[in-house]
Design an enzyme around this catalytic site. Structure first.
Site, PDB file in Angstrom:
ATOM      1  N   ALA A 126       2.807  -5.071  -4.863  1.00 10.79           N
ATOM      2  CA  ALA A 126       4.248  -4.864  -4.669  1.00 10.79           C
ATOM      3  C   ALA A 126       4.585  -4.315  -3.288  1.00 10.79           C
ATOM      4  CB  ALA A 126       4.784  -3.934  -5.758  1.00 10.79           C
TER       5      ALA A 126
ATOM      6  N   GLY B 137       2.033   0.095   0.393  1.00 11.89           N
ATOM      7  CA  GLY B 137       1.402  -1.195   0.653  1.00 11.89           C
ATOM      8  C   GLY B 137       1.812  -1.728   2.013  1.00 11.89           C
TER       9      GLY B 137
ATOM     10  N   TYR C  11       0.316   0.554  -2.400  1.00  9.58           N
ATOM     11  CA  TYR C  11       1.284   0.251  -3.458  1.00  9.58           C
ATOM     12  C   TYR C  11       2.712   0.423  -2.930  1.00  9.58           C
ATOM     13  CZ  TYR C  11       3.879   0.467  -7.802  1.00  9.58           C
ATOM     14  OH  TYR C  11       4.785   0.230  -8.790  1.00  9.58           O
ATOM     15  N   CYS C  12       3.544  -0.575  -3.178  1.00  8.38           N
ATOM     16  CA  CYS C  12       4.968  -0.534  -2.802  1.00  8.38           C
ATOM     17  C   CYS C  12       5.101  -0.237  -1.306  1.00  8.38           C
ATOM     18  CB  CYS C  12       5.674   0.491  -3.688  1.00  8.38           C
ATOM     19  SG  CYS C  12       7.444   0.604  -3.451  1.00  8.38           S
ATOM     20  N   THR C  13       5.860   0.788  -0.925  1.00  8.68           N
ATOM     21  CA  THR C  13       6.018   1.091   0.499  1.00  8.68           C
ATOM     22  C   THR C  13       4.694   1.544   1.114  1.00  8.68           C
ATOM     23  OG1 THR C  13       6.900   3.184  -0.287  1.00  8.68           O
ATOM     24  CG2 THR C  13       8.486   1.622   0.584  1.00  8.68           C
TER      25      THR C  13
END
Lengths: 190, 373
Positions: free
Chosen positions: B171, B150, B146-148
């Site tokens: 994301a 990810g 997820y996000c960073t």
């Protein structure tokens, strides 16, 4: 002979540096004879502190002007937004039921204008100059602190950083050795 | 001469209510730092330096064989995935029979400022995966980033594809040059070397500044006005405090990692063209990657555009915002096909069930069971 000094800052800096060096040279021998114990290092390095303070003068002026510009940009945007809000709310009824509508208009207008400001090149440039000058001043402050710490016979930031780096590398090495040992053990067991 | 002024009674009433609420808040609600953040039970099964890996206790008797590890963002804490029992991402996965692990990246100190991508990907993440493989007696696992987190998961999967059965990335920060937010404008002339060399780790205060300029008045003022308006609404307050506490726990980012992140695009020679090539969209339109990518992209966009206030009550805040899912490994085609079919459903039928998302259905629309067994 050095080339002529162009502006006030350079003149101030040059003059201060000149007398700083002169006083340091003139006083170094008598000072080293009289200063013993914890103050010896401090006396020897005090020139470094005054040098940093002189060097930081221009940066302090720059920092203040960037900070002023930063607040000017925010202030102008605030005033413009407020004007827009006043124009807009003249269109809605002035009663308590319209309070929610007023709040919505205020927030939307301000949100829009401020995000537009943050999206401009002038804001980005000034903000980054502000942060960069702040970092420069912090570096000088660190150097001054290092002189003080050295005189108190305590580790400086640079020395602590070296220890951190060493510890970090050692931890990595140990982890690697540990994992290769585990893999070897598993291989031997099977 | 008598000066007469009249103030509307309801305004006085509102003002008095506001004051009463201010006085009564402390006796009605918990102290923020005492608010419990987690919903599901877990054991801490692995620790290394500051990081911890949590293993959630199962909620179903039948379990999906392949374990799933969540690599959460390093810019804030993992709690948001399990903050509310009704909207918990973790709980939803557990109810679907997933064996869920979560990586808590912890709070780096000055000693950790030298940690870079290599440490996070090839050491921490790899050690976590190794641990799970040994514990579960499997050779491959599923990874969700997820996000960073990810980004780390994507890099890990690219380097260690032999250990990844499925990669799901939501994301992820990958093609950063596409970012047109005010944060990207602010970082255009940002001297990251000077910043990191002077300060060490990227302080959370700077992160707060970056987040707050995205929506300064909604996040900085309106949110707290709403808090005052809803002071008698226990559910709202409970959720509000959890989110506030979560926001307040933003950890610093290790200096080296931050430096590599900001300079990454240049350092690794990644361009828009070769990233797109990786996704398959610069090839001709008949290539399956291109279709699936477009399908996945449209699906993500549809979800994001219909985002509803399901955590904070703030109409513009969607913490589970989806970016284009990037899926690698054995299941890539199945997974992409799944999105492509959903896209077709959306296009063919406006009343597609997964199209409209209300506050409890958002994670349920992502039923991925068939791809993980």
């Amino acid at each position: 002979m050095e080339k002529p000094i162009d502006n006030m800052f350079d003149y101030y800096k040059h003059t201060s540096m000149f007398w700083n060096d002169m006083i340091s040279m003139m006083s170094s021998k008598p000072a080293s004879l009289t200063a013993v114990g914890p103050l010896r290092n401090f006396t020897e390095n005090i020139k470094k502190i005054s040098q940093e303070l002189i060097e930081s003068n221009q940066e302090i002026v720059d920092f203040n002007s960037y900070l002023l510009e930063y607040y000017k940009q925010l202030g102008e945007t605030w005033t413009n937004s407020q004007k827009k809000v006043m124009l807009k709310i003249s269109e809605i009824p002035q009663d308590p039921e319209s309070m929610e509508a007023y709040k919505r208009i205020w927030i939307d207008m301000f949100e829009n204008d401020f995000t537009q400001l943050f999206d401009t090149e002038s804001f980005s440039k000034n903000y980054n100059k502000l942060v960069s000058t702040e970092m420069q001043l912090l570096k000088r402050w660190n150097t001054i602190m290092d002189v003080m710490l050295k005189s108190a016979n305590m580790p400086t930031k640079e020395e602590i950083d070296e220890i951190y780096q060493e510890l970090f590398n050692l931890k990595k090495k140990i982890k690697k050795l540990d994992s290769s040992k585990k893999k070897r053990d598993v291989k031997n067991d099977s | 001469m008598t000066l007469e002024t009249s103030v509307n009674e309801s305004i006085i009433g509102d003002f008095l209510n506001f004051n009463r609420n201010i006085a009564e808040i402390p006796s009605r609600i918990s102290v923020p730092h005492e608010v419990k953040m987690d919903t599901c039970e877990y054991d801490v099964v692995y620790k290394e330096d500051r990081i911890r890996m949590l293993h959630y206790k199962p909620l179903t008797s039948k379990q999906i064989k392949t374990p799933l590890v969540i690599s959460y963002a390093i810019v804030n804490r993992y709690h948001i995935f399990d903050i509310d029992p009704k909207k918990s991402w973790v709980k939803n996965l557990l109810e679907q029979g997933f064996d869920v692990y979560m990586i808590d990246w912890g709070t780096p100190t000055s000693l950790d400022k030298f940690l870079g991508f290599d440490d996070y990907v090839n050491r921490y993440l790899d050690n976590c995966v190794e641990f799970i493989c040994n514990e579960s007696d499997v050779r491959k696992i599923s990874m969700q980033g997820y996000c960073t987190g990810g980004t780390l998961a994507t890099v890990y999967s690219a380097l260690h594809p032999e250990k990844i059965k499925n990669l799901v990335v939501t994301a992820p920060v990958i093609d950063g040059w596409k970012d047109t937010t005010v944060v990207s404008n602010l970082t255009k002339s940002f001297d990251v070397d000077k910043f990191v060399d002077t300060i060490g780790n990227m302080p959370p205060e700077f992160m707060y500044y970056c987040f707050s300029i995205l929506k300064p008045f909604e996040q900085g003022i309106e949110k707290y006005l709403k808090f005052m308006d809803n002071i008698n609404n226990e559910k709202f307050i409970e959720s509000f405090l959890k989110i506030e506490k979560w926001l307040d726990e933003t950890p610093p980012i290790p200096g080296q990692l931050f430096k590599e992140w900001i300079k990454g695009n240049r350092a690794y020679g990644l361009t828009e063209q070769n990233i797109n090539q990786f996704k398959g969209i610069t090839r001709n339109d008949n290539h399956p990657y291109a279709q699936f990518y477009k399908g996945a992209f449209s699906y993500a966009e549809t979800i994001n555009n219909s985002a509803m206030p399901f955590v904070t009550g703030n109409r513009n805040f969607n913490p589970f915002q989806l970016d284009t899912p990037i899926v690698a490994g054995k299941s890539f085609f199945d997974y992409a096909k799944h999105y492509y079919e959903i896209l077709k459903d959306i296009q063919d039928n406006d009343k597609y069930e997964g199209y409209f998302i209300n506050d409890e259905e958002i994670v349920k629309t992502l039923d991925l069971r068939s791809f993980f067994d």
